[in-house]
Design a protein around this motif. Sequence first.
Motif, PDB file in Angstrom:
ATOM      1  N   TYR A   1      37.314  52.514  29.707  1.00 31.30           N
ATOM      2  CA  TYR A   1      37.699  52.768  31.085  1.00 31.30           C
ATOM      3  C   TYR A   1      37.356  51.578  31.972  1.00 31.30           C
ATOM      4  O   TYR A   1      36.400  50.840  31.707  1.00 31.30           O
ATOM      5  N   LEU A   2      38.133  51.441  33.023  1.00 30.58           N
ATOM      6  CA  LEU A   2      37.797  50.499  34.084  1.00 30.58           C
ATOM      7  C   LEU A   2      37.890  51.256  35.402  1.00 30.58           C
ATOM      8  O   LEU A   2      38.985  51.592  35.851  1.00 30.58           O
ATOM      9  N   GLN A   3      36.731  51.536  35.973  1.00 32.05           N
ATOM     10  CA  GLN A   3      36.665  52.199  37.271  1.00 32.05           C
ATOM     11  C   GLN A   3      36.701  51.125  38.344  1.00 32.05           C
ATOM     12  O   GLN A   3      35.842  50.232  38.356  1.00 32.05           O
ATOM     13  N   MET A   4      37.678  51.209  39.226  1.00 34.78           N
ATOM     14  CA  MET A   4      37.854  50.187  40.249  1.00 34.78           C
ATOM     15  C   MET A   4      37.665  50.816  41.623  1.00 34.78           C
ATOM     16  O   MET A   4      38.425  51.706  42.003  1.00 34.78           O
ATOM     17  N   ASN A   5      36.650  50.369  42.317  1.00 36.28           N
ATOM     18  CA  ASN A   5      36.344  50.873  43.655  1.00 36.28           C
ATOM     19  C   ASN A   5      36.541  49.782  44.695  1.00 36.28           C
ATOM     20  O   ASN A   5      36.557  48.596  44.367  1.00 36.28           O
ATOM     21  N   THR A   6      36.655  50.200  45.937  1.00 35.56           N
ATOM     22  CA  THR A   6      36.822  49.268  47.051  1.00 35.56           C
ATOM     23  C   THR A   6      37.894  48.235  46.735  1.00 35.56           C
ATOM     24  O   THR A   6      37.687  47.014  46.832  1.00 35.56           O
ATOM     25  N   LEU A   7      39.028  48.715  46.327  1.00 38.03           N
ATOM     26  CA  LEU A   7      40.103  47.822  45.913  1.00 38.03           C
ATOM     27  C   LEU A   7      40.627  46.995  47.077  1.00 38.03           C
ATOM     28  O   LEU A   7      40.692  47.471  48.224  1.00 38.03           O
ATOM     29  N   LYS A   8      40.993  45.778  46.767  1.00 39.12           N
ATOM     30  CA  LYS A   8      41.523  44.833  47.741  1.00 39.12           C
ATOM     31  C   LYS A   8      42.951  44.464  47.350  1.00 39.12           C
ATOM     32  O   LYS A   8      43.316  44.550  46.174  1.00 39.12           O
ATOM     33  N   PRO A   9      43.739  44.010  48.295  1.00 40.39           N
ATOM     34  CA  PRO A   9      45.107  43.595  47.955  1.00 40.39           C
ATOM     35  C   PRO A   9      45.147  42.541  46.858  1.00 40.39           C
ATOM     36  O   PRO A   9      46.069  42.542  46.029  1.00 40.39           O
ATOM     37  N   GLU A  10      44.139  41.682  46.810  1.00 37.14           N
ATOM     38  CA  GLU A  10      44.112  40.639  45.782  1.00 37.14           C
ATOM     39  C   GLU A  10      43.792  41.176  44.391  1.00 37.14           C
ATOM     40  O   GLU A  10      43.865  40.438  43.405  1.00 37.14           O
ATOM     41  N   ASP A  11      43.443  42.454  44.292  1.00 37.95           N
ATOM     42  CA  ASP A  11      43.234  43.075  42.984  1.00 37.95           C
ATOM     43  C   ASP A  11      44.552  43.530  42.351  1.00 37.95           C
ATOM     44  O   ASP A  11      44.576  43.905  41.175  1.00 37.95           O
ATOM     45  N   ALA A  12      45.612  43.516  43.100  1.00 34.82           N
ATOM     46  CA  ALA A  12      46.897  43.964  42.587  1.00 34.82           C
ATOM     47  C   ALA A  12      47.357  43.063  41.451  1.00 34.82           C
ATOM     48  O   ALA A  12      47.371  41.830  41.580  1.00 34.82           O
ATOM     49  N   ALA A  13      47.715  43.684  40.346  1.00 34.44           N
ATOM     50  CA  ALA A  13      48.118  42.929  39.159  1.00 34.44           C
ATOM     51  C   ALA A  13      48.494  43.916  38.065  1.00 34.44           C
ATOM     52  O   ALA A  13      48.296  45.132  38.216  1.00 34.44           O
ATOM     53  N   VAL A  14      48.987  43.379  36.982  1.00 34.47           N
ATOM     54  CA  VAL A  14      49.112  44.172  35.759  1.00 34.47           C
ATOM     55  C   VAL A  14      47.802  44.007  34.999  1.00 34.47           C
ATOM     56  O   VAL A  14      47.351  42.884  34.770  1.00 34.47           O
ATOM     57  N   TYR A  15      47.188  45.117  34.662  1.00 32.99           N
ATOM     58  CA  TYR A  15      45.911  45.109  33.970  1.00 32.99           C
ATOM     59  C   TYR A  15      46.134  45.390  32.482  1.00 32.99           C
ATOM     60  O   TYR A  15      46.846  46.326  32.112  1.00 32.99           O
ATOM     61  N   TYR A  16      45.472  44.568  31.669  1.00 34.69           N
ATOM     62  CA  TYR A  16      45.596  44.672  30.222  1.00 34.69           C
ATOM     63  C   TYR A  16      44.224  44.916  29.599  1.00 34.69           C
ATOM     64  O   TYR A  16      43.242  44.284  30.002  1.00 34.69           O
ATOM     65  N   CYS A  17      44.182  45.783  28.612  1.00 34.01           N
ATOM     66  CA  CYS A  17      42.974  45.860  27.794  1.00 34.01           C
ATOM     67  C   CYS A  17      43.229  45.072  26.517  1.00 34.01           C
ATOM     68  O   CYS A  17      44.379  44.893  26.094  1.00 34.01           O
ATOM     69  N   ALA A  18      42.153  44.606  25.948  1.00 37.43           N
ATOM     70  CA  ALA A  18      42.264  43.763  24.764  1.00 37.43           C
ATOM     71  C   ALA A  18      41.074  44.006  23.852  1.00 37.43           C
ATOM     72  O   ALA A  18      39.965  44.295  24.306  1.00 37.43           O
ATOM     73  N   ASP A  19      41.331  43.833  22.582  1.00 35.59           N
ATOM     74  CA  ASP A  19      40.374  44.106  21.526  1.00 35.59           C
ATOM     75  C   ASP A  19      39.853  42.787  20.965  1.00 35.59           C
ATOM     76  O   ASP A  19      40.627  41.921  20.576  1.00 35.59           O
ATOM     77  N   ASP A  20      38.540  42.636  20.951  1.00 38.19           N
ATOM     78  CA  ASP A  20      37.924  41.407  20.455  1.00 38.19           C
ATOM     79  C   ASP A  20      38.283  41.180  18.989  1.00 38.19           C
ATOM     80  O   ASP A  20      38.387  42.116  18.209  1.00 38.19           O
ATOM     81  N   LEU A  21      38.446  39.941  18.624  1.00 34.89           N
ATOM     82  CA  LEU A  21      38.757  39.599  17.250  1.00 34.89           C
ATOM     83  C   LEU A  21      37.529  39.659  16.343  1.00 34.89           C
ATOM     84  O   LEU A  21      37.652  39.830  15.136  1.00 34.89           O
ATOM     85  N   THR A  22      36.344  39.517  16.943  1.00 32.84           N
ATOM     86  CA  THR A  22      35.115  39.408  16.171  1.00 32.84           C
ATOM     87  C   THR A  22      34.303  40.695  16.282  1.00 32.84           C
ATOM     88  O   THR A  22      33.921  41.090  17.382  1.00 32.84           O
ATOM     89  N   PRO A  23      34.002  41.336  15.164  1.00 32.16           N
ATOM     90  CA  PRO A  23      33.186  42.551  15.236  1.00 32.16           C
ATOM     91  C   PRO A  23      31.746  42.243  15.628  1.00 32.16           C
ATOM     92  O   PRO A  23      31.226  41.172  15.295  1.00 32.16           O
ATOM     93  N   TRP A  24      31.164  43.160  16.360  1.00 35.24           N
ATOM     94  CA  TRP A  24      29.749  43.075  16.750  1.00 35.24           C
ATOM     95  C   TRP A  24      29.397  41.756  17.446  1.00 35.24           C
ATOM     96  O   TRP A  24      28.296  41.211  17.249  1.00 35.24           O
TER      97      TRP A  24
END
Length: 127
Positions: free
Chosen positions: A80-103
């Motif tokens: 999850y990404l909880q976003m509070n006090t959002l600003k106009p400059e926060d507007a974007a497409v948000y992507y999640c990504a999975d690390d290539l390296t375990p641990w």
Amino acid sequence: QVQLVESGGGLVQAGGSLRISCAPAGRQFSNYAMGWFRQAPGKEREFVAAINWSGGSTYYADSVKGRFTVSRDRDAPTVYLQMNTLKPEDAAVYYCADDLTPWRVILSTDLRDYGYWGQGTQVTVSS
């Protein structure tokens, strides 16, 4: 095949809050750090936040520190990404990504260290 599916984006007024989610599938999710990145029109994709494999360590870009919170439910499994006090400059497409390296011990802000990406979810902030 690894898939990451983001959800929860939308339109919010400046000062408001939004929570976006990322549900991975097809890999041992619990062994990998997860990152959130964003990309606004005409700009490069930038790091937002990351959380380690256990959920015990997080790291944030200076621009969101104190306003955003990344968390993970290892059982769900969901990030999850909880976003509070959002600003106009926060507007974007948000992507999640999975690390290539375990641990991974030290969380990475480099998108080249993340190998699997979701399709993105749009966050729009009106002023």
